[in-house]
Design a protein around this motif. Structure first.
Motif, PDB file in Angstrom:
ATOM      1  N   VAL A  48       8.247   5.982  -4.114  1.00 34.24           N
ATOM      2  CA  VAL A  48       6.967   5.389  -4.528  1.00 34.24           C
ATOM      3  C   VAL A  48       5.750   6.284  -4.315  1.00 34.24           C
ATOM      4  N   LYS A  49       5.922   7.434  -3.719  1.00 31.30           N
ATOM      5  CA  LYS A  49       4.751   8.255  -3.376  1.00 31.30           C
ATOM      6  C   LYS A  49       3.968   8.730  -4.596  1.00 31.30           C
ATOM      7  N   HIS A  50       4.608   8.811  -5.747  1.00 25.46           N
ATOM      8  CA  HIS A  50       3.912   9.260  -6.959  1.00 25.46           C
ATOM      9  C   HIS A  50       3.010   8.183  -7.556  1.00 25.46           C
ATOM     10  N   LEU A  51       3.229   6.934  -7.156  1.00 23.95           N
ATOM     11  CA  LEU A  51       2.410   5.844  -7.692  1.00 23.95           C
ATOM     12  C   LEU A  51       0.997   5.944  -7.143  1.00 23.95           C
ATOM     13  N   ALA A  52       0.067   5.488  -7.914  1.00 21.31           N
ATOM     14  CA  ALA A  52      -1.327   5.490  -7.478  1.00 21.31           C
ATOM     15  C   ALA A  52      -1.849   4.066  -7.474  1.00 21.31           C
ATOM     16  N   PRO A  53      -1.253   3.222  -6.625  1.00 15.83           N
ATOM     17  CA  PRO A  53      -1.692   1.823  -6.647  1.00 15.83           C
ATOM     18  C   PRO A  53      -3.102   1.690  -6.091  1.00 15.83           C
ATOM     19  N   CYS A  54      -3.916   0.956  -6.816  1.00 12.54           N
ATOM     20  CA  CYS A  54      -5.309   0.804  -6.404  1.00 12.54           C
ATOM     21  C   CYS A  54      -5.501  -0.342  -5.418  1.00 12.54           C
ATOM     22  N   CYS A  55      -4.502  -1.211  -5.281  1.00 14.33           N
ATOM     23  CA  CYS A  55      -4.717  -2.438  -4.513  1.00 14.33           C
ATOM     24  C   CYS A  55      -4.042  -2.440  -3.137  1.00 14.33           C
ATOM     25  N   ILE A  56      -3.165  -1.491  -2.842  1.00 13.54           N
ATOM     26  CA  ILE A  56      -2.515  -1.439  -1.533  1.00 13.54           C
ATOM     27  C   ILE A  56      -2.294   0.001  -1.110  1.00 13.54           C
ATOM     28  N   ASP A  57      -2.062   0.176   0.184  1.00 16.10           N
ATOM     29  CA  ASP A  57      -1.767   1.521   0.675  1.00 16.10           C
ATOM     30  C   ASP A  57      -0.251   1.753   0.639  1.00 16.10           C
ATOM     31  N   LEU A  58       0.146   2.992   0.702  1.00 15.16           N
ATOM     32  CA  LEU A  58       1.547   3.387   0.583  1.00 15.16           C
ATOM     33  C   LEU A  58       2.409   2.754   1.679  1.00 15.16           C
ATOM     34  N   ASN A  59       1.940   2.723   2.909  1.00 15.57           N
ATOM     35  CA  ASN A  59       2.715   2.180   4.023  1.00 15.57           C
ATOM     36  C   ASN A  59       3.017   0.691   3.811  1.00 15.57           C
ATOM     37  N   THR A  60       2.053  -0.062   3.331  1.00 17.39           N
ATOM     38  CA  THR A  60       2.257  -1.489   3.074  1.00 17.39           C
ATOM     39  C   THR A  60       3.280  -1.692   1.965  1.00 17.39           C
ATOM     40  N   LEU A  61       3.215  -0.875   0.914  1.00 18.81           N
ATOM     41  CA  LEU A  61       4.195  -0.953  -0.170  1.00 18.81           C
ATOM     42  C   LEU A  61       5.602  -0.661   0.353  1.00 18.81           C
ATOM     43  N   VAL A  62       5.723   0.366   1.167  1.00 18.55           N
ATOM     44  CA  VAL A  62       7.028   0.710   1.748  1.00 18.55           C
ATOM     45  C   VAL A  62       7.544  -0.460   2.596  1.00 18.55           C
ATOM     46  N   ASN A  63       6.681  -1.060   3.399  1.00 20.75           N
ATOM     47  CA  ASN A  63       7.091  -2.213   4.205  1.00 20.75           C
ATOM     48  C   ASN A  63       7.579  -3.357   3.328  1.00 20.75           C
ATOM     49  N   GLY A  64       6.889  -3.621   2.234  1.00 16.23           N
ATOM     50  CA  GLY A  64       7.295  -4.689   1.326  1.00 16.23           C
ATOM     51  C   GLY A  64       8.681  -4.457   0.750  1.00 16.23           C
ATOM     52  N   ILE A  65       8.976  -3.204   0.426  1.00 12.15           N
ATOM     53  CA  ILE A  65      10.296  -2.878  -0.119  1.00 12.15           C
ATOM     54  C   ILE A  65      11.356  -2.977   0.971  1.00 12.15           C
ATOM     55  N   ILE A  66      11.026  -2.563   2.182  1.00 16.16           N
ATOM     56  CA  ILE A  66      11.967  -2.718   3.302  1.00 16.16           C
ATOM     57  C   ILE A  66      12.286  -4.195   3.502  1.00 16.16           C
ATOM     58  N   TYR A  67      11.267  -5.043   3.500  1.00 17.41           N
ATOM     59  CA  TYR A  67      11.496  -6.483   3.659  1.00 17.41           C
ATOM     60  C   TYR A  67      12.361  -7.023   2.525  1.00 17.41           C
ATOM     61  N   ALA A  68      12.117  -6.569   1.309  1.00 17.49           N
ATOM     62  CA  ALA A  68      12.908  -7.048   0.172  1.00 17.49           C
ATOM     63  C   ALA A  68      14.382  -6.661   0.326  1.00 17.49           C
TER      64      ALA A  68
END
Length: 171
Positions: free
Chosen positions: A131-151
């Motif tokens: 996911v590091k190539h994504l440029a999400p404007c609404c969340i930080d990279l660490n939070t996105l990674v946590n969400g995927i870990i939880y999933a």
């Protein structure tokens, strides 16, 4: 040029110049979940599944997708075949307190989809790499990674068990 594809579960003929981007064609087909972001393949706003792999549609010329299977975010949410994995991703994102903005959802969700389909628990490093190539404007990279870990944990252990673990951790 006529290009035969399976689009969101239906056999479809696309009539477009071979060098036209898949993004452009999908937008002409009124696919609102496919957004035009950076047009350079960096933001993930235009992501779709192409033969069950996430791709940025702005970089795919339709001339190379003959007989491909294309799935948009709208279809992933509603299809009987994929709704369960979508629900798991949304539950994981919810536990990470990810509030999707609606603009770059496809890149985040399809990256999570790819990782969940691996049927293993990816490491934090593997997820970050995905996911590091994504440029999400609404969340930080660490939070996105946590969400995927939880999933991935929800996929393997069930929502209730993971939710208890997350809530216990945040007390």
């Amino acid at each position: 040029m006529n290009i035969s594809v399976i689009f969101n579960g239906n056999k479809t003929i696309i009539d477009a110049p071979s060098d036209e981007s898949l993004l452009s064609v999908l937008r002409k087909m009124s696919c609102t979940s496919v957004k035009c972001g950076c047009s350079q393949g960096l933001c993930g706003s235009c992501a779709v599944l192409l033969d069950d792999k996430p791709v940025v549609s702005c970089k795919i010329p339709v001339g190379i997708i003959n007989n491909a299977n294309i799935v948009t975010l709208d279809y992933l949410e509603s299809s009987d075949e994929t709704a369960n994995i979508y629900k798991t991703i949304m539950q994981g994102f919810g536990l990470a307190d990810i509030k999707l903005c609606g603009y770059c959802n496809a890149g985040k969700i399809f990256s999570a989809y790819k990782l969940l389909k691996m049927n293993k628990v990816p490491s934090r490093e593997e997820i970050t790499e995905e996911v590091k190539h994504l440029a999400p404007c609404c969340i930080d990279l660490n939070t996105l990674v946590n969400g995927i870990i939880y999933a991935t944990e929800i996929r393997d252990k069930g929502y209730e068990q993971v939710a208890r673990m997350v809530h216990k951790k945040h007390r």
